[in-house]
Design a protein around this motif. Structure first.
Motif, short mmCIF file in Angstrom:
data_model
loop_
_atom_site.label_atom_id
_atom_site.label_comp_id
_atom_site.label_asym_id
_atom_site.label_seq_id
_atom_site.Cartn_x
_atom_site.Cartn_y
_atom_site.Cartn_z
N ILE A 135 49.23 83.49 110.09
CA ILE A 135 47.91 82.88 110.18
C ILE A 135 46.83 83.90 110.50
CG2 ILE A 135 48.76 80.58 110.73
CD1 ILE A 135 48.13 81.15 113.65
N THR A 136 47.23 85.03 111.06
CA THR A 136 46.23 86.05 111.38
C THR A 136 45.62 86.65 110.13
OG1 THR A 136 47.97 87.72 111.56
CG2 THR A 136 47.26 86.65 113.60
N THR A 137 46.24 86.44 108.96
CA THR A 137 45.66 86.96 107.73
C THR A 137 44.36 86.24 107.37
OG1 THR A 137 46.97 85.50 106.31
CG2 THR A 137 47.90 87.67 106.81
N LEU A 138 44.10 85.09 107.97
CA LEU A 138 42.85 84.36 107.72
C LEU A 138 41.67 85.00 108.44
CD1 LEU A 138 44.03 80.65 108.00
CD2 LEU A 138 43.31 81.86 105.94
N VAL A 139 41.92 85.65 109.56
CA VAL A 139 40.85 86.24 110.36
C VAL A 139 40.14 87.33 109.54
CG1 VAL A 139 40.30 87.52 112.46
CG2 VAL A 139 41.99 85.69 112.52
N GLY A 140 38.83 87.23 109.50
CA GLY A 140 38.02 88.20 108.78
C GLY A 140 37.67 87.78 107.36
N ARG A 141 38.29 86.72 106.87
CA ARG A 141 37.98 86.28 105.50
C ARG A 141 36.67 85.51 105.47
NH1 ARG A 141 43.56 84.96 102.36
NH2 ARG A 141 44.70 86.68 103.30
N GLU A 142 35.95 85.70 104.38
CA GLU A 142 34.69 84.98 104.19
C GLU A 142 35.00 83.56 103.76
OE1 GLU A 142 32.58 87.38 101.34
OE2 GLU A 142 31.67 88.58 102.94
N VAL A 143 34.13 82.64 104.18
CA VAL A 143 34.30 81.22 103.87
C VAL A 143 33.12 80.78 103.00
CG1 VAL A 143 34.48 78.89 104.84
CG2 VAL A 143 35.51 80.84 106.05
N TYR A 144 33.44 80.12 101.89
CA TYR A 144 32.43 79.61 100.96
C TYR A 144 32.69 78.14 100.71
CZ TYR A 144 31.24 84.43 99.82
OH TYR A 144 30.82 85.74 99.89
N SER A 145 31.61 77.40 100.41
CA SER A 145 31.78 76.02 99.98
C SER A 145 32.30 76.02 98.56
CB SER A 145 30.45 75.26 100.05
OG SER A 145 29.61 75.65 98.98
N ASN A 146 32.80 74.88 98.09
CA ASN A 146 33.30 74.84 96.72
C ASN A 146 32.17 74.94 95.71
OD1 ASN A 146 32.31 72.27 97.17
ND2 ASN A 146 34.15 71.21 96.51
N ASN A 147 30.92 74.94 96.17
CA ASN A 147 29.76 75.18 95.31
C ASN A 147 29.33 76.63 95.32
OD1 ASN A 147 29.56 72.47 94.59
ND2 ASN A 147 28.28 72.00 96.34
N GLY A 148 30.07 77.49 96.03
CA GLY A 148 29.77 78.92 96.06
C GLY A 148 28.79 79.35 97.12
N VAL A 149 28.46 78.49 98.08
CA VAL A 149 27.52 78.83 99.15
C VAL A 149 28.29 79.48 100.30
CG1 VAL A 149 25.88 77.90 100.83
CG2 VAL A 149 25.97 76.96 98.51
N PHE A 150 27.82 80.65 100.72
CA PHE A 150 28.45 81.35 101.85
C PHE A 150 28.26 80.51 103.12
CE2 PHE A 150 28.08 84.26 105.50
CZ PHE A 150 29.35 84.82 105.47
N VAL A 151 29.36 80.30 103.87
CA VAL A 151 29.31 79.51 105.10
C VAL A 151 29.40 80.40 106.32
CG1 VAL A 151 30.44 77.68 106.42
CG2 VAL A 151 30.34 77.53 103.91
N GLY A 152 30.34 81.34 106.33
CA GLY A 152 30.54 82.21 107.48
C GLY A 152 31.81 83.02 107.29
N GLU A 153 32.27 83.59 108.38
CA GLU A 153 33.48 84.42 108.36
C GLU A 153 34.43 83.91 109.43
OE1 GLU A 153 34.30 88.89 109.70
OE2 GLU A 153 33.00 88.75 107.93
N VAL A 154 35.73 83.86 109.11
CA VAL A 154 36.73 83.38 110.06
C VAL A 154 36.86 84.39 111.20
CG1 VAL A 154 39.14 82.71 110.40
CG2 VAL A 154 37.99 82.17 108.24
N GLU A 155 36.65 83.89 112.41
CA GLU A 155 36.80 84.73 113.59
C GLU A 155 38.09 84.41 114.34
OE1 GLU A 155 34.08 86.27 117.27
OE2 GLU A 155 33.86 84.18 116.71
N ASP A 156 38.48 83.14 114.30
CA ASP A 156 39.65 82.70 115.05
C ASP A 156 40.13 81.38 114.46
OD1 ASP A 156 41.64 82.80 116.94
OD2 ASP A 156 40.31 82.77 118.67
N LEU A 157 41.25 80.90 114.97
CA LEU A 157 41.83 79.65 114.49
C LEU A 157 42.04 78.71 115.66
CD1 LEU A 157 44.57 81.35 112.35
CD2 LEU A 157 42.51 80.31 111.47
N ARG A 158 41.92 77.42 115.39
CA ARG A 158 42.26 76.40 116.38
C ARG A 158 43.64 75.87 116.00
NH1 ARG A 158 38.46 71.43 117.74
NH2 ARG A 158 37.72 72.80 119.37
#
Length: 100
Positions: free
Chosen positions: A10-33
């Motif tokens: 699951i640590t491979t998710l940290v640092g990945r960019e997050v986009y909506s399915n419409n291509g809008v940048f949302v943020g970057e994964v910092e941690d997981l719940r």
């Protein structure tokens, strides 16, 4: 063995960019719940947020946690439902985990 079926850390998710399915940048994964009892990921903690999406709703220095059920795909980036583009704050108890 199919590479899609190989468990990933699951640590491979940290640092990945997050986009909506419409291509809008949302943020970057910092941690997981995590839900340790169910051994399940329940949310993504995001930072470096798109200020246009979250202006006035969230202190930019704090970030947000979005429910993992919004995640549609994980690859080089994380794709989430476009509902995040319409986010104006928690509408009910089910959405409580959105604002962090």
């Amino acid at each position: 063995m199919d590479p899609d079926s190989v468990p990933q850390e699951i640590t491979t998710l940290v640092g990945r960019e997050v986009y909506s399915n419409n291509g809008v940048f949302v943020g970057e994964v910092e941690d997981l719940r995590l839900d340790l009892d169910r051994q399940d990921v329940t949310g993504l903690a995001l930072h470096q947020l798109n200020r246009e999406l979250f202006s006035g709703e969230v202190d930019a220095s704090r970030g947000v946690i979005i429910p993992y059920r919004w995640v549609q795909a994980v690859g080089d980036v994380v794709i989430v439902n476009s509902i995040v583009e319409r986010l104006t704050g928690p509408a009910d108890e089910d959405e409580e985990e959105v604002a962090a």
